[in-house]
Design an enzyme around this catalytic site. Structure first.
Site, mmCIF file in Angstrom:
data_model
loop_
_atom_site.group_PDB
_atom_site.id
_atom_site.type_symbol
_atom_site.label_atom_id
_atom_site.label_comp_id
_atom_site.label_asym_id
_atom_site.label_seq_id
_atom_site.Cartn_x
_atom_site.Cartn_y
_atom_site.Cartn_z
ATOM 1 C CB ALA A 175 -0.939 -0.013 1.200
ATOM 2 C CE1 TYR A 176 5.609 5.480 2.512
ATOM 3 C CE2 TYR A 176 7.263 3.983 1.637
ATOM 4 C CZ TYR A 176 6.916 5.225 2.116
ATOM 5 O OH TYR A 176 7.871 6.217 2.205
ATOM 6 C CB ALA A 177 5.117 0.277 -2.997
ATOM 7 C CB SER B 39 0.706 5.913 -1.230
ATOM 8 O OG SER B 39 1.918 5.815 -0.515
ATOM 9 C CE LYS B 40 6.000 8.404 0.024
ATOM 10 N NZ LYS B 40 6.065 9.869 0.193
#
Length: 247
Positions: free
Chosen positions: A155-157, A159-160
């Site tokens: 999920a973090y990747a 978003s980035k």
């Protein structure tokens, strides 16, 4: 407040009161840039950063607000322009990282990262696109995890990756304005955000992953930002993977 003698160059650093953000603030200040230190909730820490810059002979001011709130960010940009007379550099270090396998991720965590990492970057980029002076630079923050693809970072990747997409499009939308738009994508970096929850064995393994065989430091990342904020006028619409060769 009317600006005193206007500095030659002015920067706003979101998330500028800690970790990579503070290193960026201090590095830009060493280049003679007046810096607005943005904070979301911890004004005391932002004030400490401002004091450190001032004691070193630089100029700084603290500005607050939720990066995802367009009114708050418009007011923050207004405050910087009132204090220093304009804005030349915007550095978007503000972000959150919540880790979980995709199958078990709490969707509230996904929404929180979307609000700060995607909407927040978009709101600040929008203000930068409207306000940066000719010769200016916008530096957004991605992550090397978009290449490394570590489990639990999905999920973090995501978003980035969205940050990278909007950054590269905006660089082209600002044609003719003499404004560069780039993203910095740090690798494993020794910050509280990255180290939290990792045991020493995991940290040592990550430190050995890069050919330089160490973790990055906030100062390593700040050096790249200073390059993009100042002399790197022919680097535009790029993602710089600042990670010691790990990816």
């Amino acid at each position: 407040m009317h600006p005193r003698q206007a500095p030659a160059r002015v920067a706003l650093v979101t998330g500028g009161s800690g970790g990579i953000g503070r290193a960026v603030v201090e590095r830009l200040a060493r280049d003679g840039i007046a810096v607005a230190v943005h904070y979301a909730g911890n004004k005391a820490r932002a004030d400490e950063t401002v004091a450190a810059v001032t004691e070193a002979g630089g100029r700084a001011v603290a500005v607050g607000g939720d990066v995802a709130d367009e009114r708050a960010m418009s007011e923050a940009f207004d405050a910087v322009e009132r204090e220093f007379g304009g804005i030349d550099v915007v550095v978007n270090t503000a972000g959150i990282m919540l880790l979980s396998p995709i199958a078990t991720l709490d969707l509230d965590d996904l929404d929180r990262m979307h609000r700060t990492n995607i909407r927040g970057t978009f709101v600040v980029s929008q203000q930068a696109a409207r306000r940066l002076r000719p010769g200016g630079a916008l530096v957004n923050f991605s992550t090397s995890v978009t290449r490394l693809r570590f489990p639990s970072y999905g999920a973090y990747a995501a978003s980035k990756a969205a940050v990278e997409g909007m950054t590269l499009v905006l660089a082209r939308e600002l044609r003719g304005r003499d404004i560069t738009v780039n993203a910095v994508a740090p690798g494993p970096t020794a910050t509280p955000l990255f180290l939290d929850g990792k045991d020493q064995a995991a940290i040592d393994g990550l430190a050995k992953a890069a050919p330089l065989e160490r973790l990055g430091t906030p100062e390593d990342i700040a050096e790249t930002v200073a390059f993009l904020a100042g002399p790197a006028r022919w680097i535009n619409g790029q993602v710089l993977f600042t990670n010691g060769g790990v990816a």
